[in-house]
Each structure stands twice: as C-alpha cells, then as structure tokens.
Motif scaffolding. Structure first.
Motif, mmCIF file in Angstrom:
data_model
loop_
_atom_site.group_PDB
_atom_site.id
_atom_site.type_symbol
_atom_site.label_atom_id
_atom_site.label_comp_id
_atom_site.label_asym_id
_atom_site.label_seq_id
_atom_site.Cartn_x
_atom_site.Cartn_y
_atom_site.Cartn_z
ATOM 1 N N SER A 172 12.524 -35.261 12.935
ATOM 2 C CA SER A 172 11.627 -35.357 11.835
ATOM 3 C C SER A 172 10.437 -34.676 12.176
ATOM 4 C CB SER A 172 11.138 -36.811 11.617
ATOM 5 O OG SER A 172 10.569 -36.997 10.299
ATOM 6 N N LYS A 173 10.012 -33.695 11.577
ATOM 7 C CA LYS A 173 8.849 -32.897 11.726
ATOM 8 C C LYS A 173 7.901 -32.738 10.531
ATOM 9 C CE LYS A 173 11.579 -30.057 15.114
ATOM 10 N NZ LYS A 173 12.092 -28.736 15.444
ATOM 11 N N ARG A 174 6.793 -32.513 10.896
ATOM 12 C CA ARG A 174 5.780 -32.265 9.756
ATOM 13 C C ARG A 174 5.298 -31.089 10.024
ATOM 14 N NH1 ARG A 174 4.859 -37.217 7.817
ATOM 15 N NH2 ARG A 174 3.435 -36.558 6.068
ATOM 16 N N PHE A 175 5.534 -30.266 8.739
ATOM 17 C CA PHE A 175 4.861 -28.958 8.543
ATOM 18 C C PHE A 175 3.584 -28.670 7.864
ATOM 19 C CE2 PHE A 175 9.618 -28.896 8.830
ATOM 20 C CZ PHE A 175 9.873 -28.084 9.854
ATOM 21 N N TYR A 176 2.670 -27.910 8.380
ATOM 22 C CA TYR A 176 1.364 -27.718 7.994
ATOM 23 C C TYR A 176 1.249 -26.188 7.628
ATOM 24 C CZ TYR A 176 0.427 -32.341 10.188
ATOM 25 O OH TYR A 176 0.630 -33.472 10.326
ATOM 26 N N VAL A 177 0.336 -26.214 6.555
ATOM 27 C CA VAL A 177 0.092 -24.745 6.208
ATOM 28 C C VAL A 177 -1.525 -24.801 5.873
ATOM 29 C CG1 VAL A 177 0.503 -22.791 4.269
ATOM 30 C CG2 VAL A 177 2.337 -24.412 4.896
#
Length: 57
Positions: free
Chosen positions: A33-38
């Motif tokens: 499970s990963k969180r992606f930030y932009v």
C-alpha cells in the motif's frame, strides 16, 4: 527563486504550491500500500513534482 515551467509563476514558499495526496493501493503477488503525492503550481495547476511514501504488506 524558482518558477513554474508551464506558466512562469513564482514559487517562493510552500503556499505557492498545492500538495495533492493520491491514495493508491496495489494487491496481488507483491501486496503493498503506497501513497502517491503530486506537487502542483497554485497558479496554473501544472504538476511540477511527485513522490511516493509508505509501503509494506
């Protein structure tokens, strides 16, 4: 001082950009499970950076 590559808007402090948290989960053989930030320019909305945080299974 930094400028947005799309609109040439000035980026001098944290409030000049928007951090978008895009929650993404992957399942399957390699469960994680990963969180992606932009990071986006507040003036034109162009994405000017990204990162991934988290992980584990």
């Amino acid at each position: 001082m930094v400028h947005c590559p799309e609109c040439d808007g000035e980026i001098a402090e944290e409030s000049d950009v928007e951090f978008l948290d895009l929650d993404a989960k992957m399942a399957g053989l390699f469960r994680s499970s990963k969180r992606f930030y932009v990071v986006a320019c507040n003036e034109c909305g162009a994405a000017i950076g990204s990162a991934v945080a988290g992980g584990g299974g």
